[in-house]
Scaffold this motif. Sequence first.
Motif, short mmCIF file in Angstrom:
data_model
loop_
_atom_site.label_atom_id
_atom_site.label_comp_id
_atom_site.label_asym_id
_atom_site.label_seq_id
_atom_site.Cartn_x
_atom_site.Cartn_y
_atom_site.Cartn_z
N MET A 161 -3.48 36.65 19.15
CA MET A 161 -3.52 37.80 20.04
C MET A 161 -2.35 38.70 19.68
SD MET A 161 -4.31 36.64 23.95
CE MET A 161 -5.99 36.29 24.49
N SER A 162 -2.57 39.99 19.77
CA SER A 162 -1.45 40.91 19.57
C SER A 162 -1.38 41.85 20.77
CB SER A 162 -1.57 41.69 18.26
OG SER A 162 -2.83 42.34 18.16
N PHE A 163 -0.16 42.32 21.01
CA PHE A 163 0.11 43.17 22.17
C PHE A 163 0.15 44.62 21.74
CE2 PHE A 163 3.48 45.06 25.05
CZ PHE A 163 2.62 45.23 26.13
N GLY A 164 -0.82 45.41 22.23
CA GLY A 164 -0.89 46.82 21.90
C GLY A 164 -0.17 47.66 22.93
N VAL A 165 1.10 47.91 22.68
CA VAL A 165 1.96 48.48 23.70
C VAL A 165 1.59 49.92 24.07
CG1 VAL A 165 3.69 49.20 22.01
CG2 VAL A 165 4.38 48.81 24.37
N ALA A 166 1.12 50.71 23.13
CA ALA A 166 0.86 52.12 23.42
C ALA A 166 -0.30 52.29 24.40
CB ALA A 166 0.58 52.88 22.13
N ASP A 167 -1.44 51.68 24.07
CA ASP A 167 -2.58 51.78 24.99
C ASP A 167 -2.32 51.03 26.29
OD1 ASP A 167 -4.88 53.35 23.83
OD2 ASP A 167 -4.46 52.03 22.14
N TYR A 168 -1.54 49.96 26.21
CA TYR A 168 -1.18 49.24 27.44
C TYR A 168 -0.36 50.13 28.36
CZ TYR A 168 0.60 45.57 30.52
OH TYR A 168 0.92 44.81 31.61
N ALA A 169 0.58 50.87 27.78
CA ALA A 169 1.38 51.79 28.58
C ALA A 169 0.50 52.86 29.23
CB ALA A 169 2.46 52.44 27.71
N ALA A 174 2.42 53.62 32.61
CA ALA A 174 3.86 53.43 32.42
C ALA A 174 4.48 54.69 31.82
CB ALA A 174 4.13 52.24 31.50
N ARG A 175 5.74 54.91 32.13
CA ARG A 175 6.50 55.98 31.50
C ARG A 175 7.15 55.42 30.25
NH1 ARG A 175 9.79 58.76 36.56
NH2 ARG A 175 7.94 59.43 37.76
N THR A 176 6.89 56.06 29.14
CA THR A 176 7.45 55.55 27.90
C THR A 176 7.85 56.71 27.01
OG1 THR A 176 7.06 54.09 25.99
CG2 THR A 176 5.19 55.37 26.78
N THR A 177 8.84 56.48 26.17
CA THR A 177 9.33 57.52 25.27
C THR A 177 8.83 57.32 23.85
OG1 THR A 177 11.37 56.23 25.01
CG2 THR A 177 11.37 58.01 26.64
N VAL A 178 8.81 56.08 23.39
CA VAL A 178 8.31 55.78 22.04
C VAL A 178 7.44 54.55 22.11
CG1 VAL A 178 10.28 56.80 20.83
CG2 VAL A 178 10.35 54.40 21.47
N ILE A 179 6.58 54.39 21.11
CA ILE A 179 5.69 53.23 21.06
C ILE A 179 6.51 51.98 20.76
CG2 ILE A 179 3.76 52.16 19.84
CD1 ILE A 179 2.75 54.97 19.22
N PHE A 229 5.78 49.31 16.53
CA PHE A 229 6.98 50.06 16.92
C PHE A 229 6.84 51.40 16.22
CE2 PHE A 229 11.36 51.50 16.60
CZ PHE A 229 11.87 51.19 17.85
N GLY A 230 6.67 52.46 17.01
CA GLY A 230 6.22 53.73 16.47
C GLY A 230 7.19 54.48 15.60
N ASP A 231 8.48 54.36 15.84
CA ASP A 231 9.46 55.14 15.09
C ASP A 231 9.87 54.39 13.83
OD1 ASP A 231 11.42 56.79 14.14
OD2 ASP A 231 12.63 56.82 15.98
N PHE A 232 9.15 54.66 12.73
CA PHE A 232 9.47 53.92 11.50
C PHE A 232 10.72 54.44 10.81
CE2 PHE A 232 6.03 56.97 10.51
CZ PHE A 232 6.65 57.76 9.57
N TYR A 238 13.45 48.80 15.43
CA TYR A 238 12.36 47.87 15.10
C TYR A 238 12.86 46.44 15.10
CZ TYR A 238 8.55 45.65 12.49
OH TYR A 238 7.52 44.82 12.11
N LYS A 239 14.01 46.21 14.47
CA LYS A 239 14.54 44.86 14.39
C LYS A 239 14.90 44.32 15.77
CE LYS A 239 17.65 45.69 11.12
NZ LYS A 239 18.72 45.41 10.12
N ALA A 240 15.44 45.17 16.62
CA ALA A 240 15.79 44.73 17.97
C ALA A 240 14.54 44.33 18.74
CB ALA A 240 16.54 45.84 18.71
#
Length: 330
Positions: A161-169, A174-179, A229-232, A238-240
């Motif tokens: 299973m993988s967690f799709g954070v963007a569509d989940y937000a 949810a309020r989010t700034t970056v994927i 993690f959207g900001d490549f 990303y590492k964090a």
Amino acid sequence: MSFTLIDQATPRLHRSELAVPGSNDALFEKSAKSDADIIFLDCEDAVAPDDKEKARKNIVQGLNDIDWGAKTMMVRINGLDTHYMYRDVVDIVEACPRLDMILIPKVGTAADVYAIDVLVTQIEAAKKRTKKIGFEILIETALGMANVETIAQSSKRNEAMSFGVADYAASTRARTTVIGGVHPDYGVLTDKDSSGNRDYHWADPWMYAQSRMMVACRAYGLRPIDGPFGDFNDPEGYKAAARRAAVLGFEGKWAIHPSQIGLANEIYSPSEAEVTKARRILEAMQQAAKDGRGAVSLDGRLIDIASIRMAEALIAKADTIPQIKTSAAA
């Protein structure tokens, strides 16, 4: 252990999962030469509606003509609420014996997985496929998270299973700034110190969702994988994010850009120090067993049967990674 034993999914090295748009076949050869453990060729979100048919044809040709080496090859089909999905499954599964897995997006209920399972099972039988296709489930809606435990049990094909954070937000408003990133408003304020000062500490708004999905995966033998993690251009960010997920028990993370592959492989690989310590734990416990002891201390800390299970799991993963296996055996 419970008397109920759960079969574990097909084991695969799954530290990095590279997303490649099916509409851009110029990227296929480069992806095949990358260090990604798993590649998914995308029919869904990375492909514009007018390019869906082209992407599907590109994927069929690419899977058949390109040497992908030992990589696990996966295709993300379109959602069950679209008219693209059935042709994705039929055209690609029928024509591509190299295909290992299907990534099913926006799964909301166990019935969604069942529907794809029926279709794939019939195709495999008709085409006399000897290699059984596995499923990765993408949890990226509130409905999917609410049903994550039953979804995890929905098919014997389920592997991850993988967690799709963007569509989940988006689904949870949810309020989010970056994927995949954090938010400055999501934090805690400490009590005042003797001088009346207070500190503010950022927190991770995705930890609950990731933890719940991870528990469902581990309970039912699947691999939990963190999403994008959207900001490549932010490798430290990303590492964090990858380290936080790794601490929770995740096995790998998506890479939406080639620069993220090495970061994922590094973070989700056991270090030589960890492997060495795990081997020392097993050696210490073997000696304790010879001496008739059930537990023993190592480096001033108690180790017992739970320590053995953790050490064995770490070594099993390390043994799937050639460079680690070689260095540990040297």
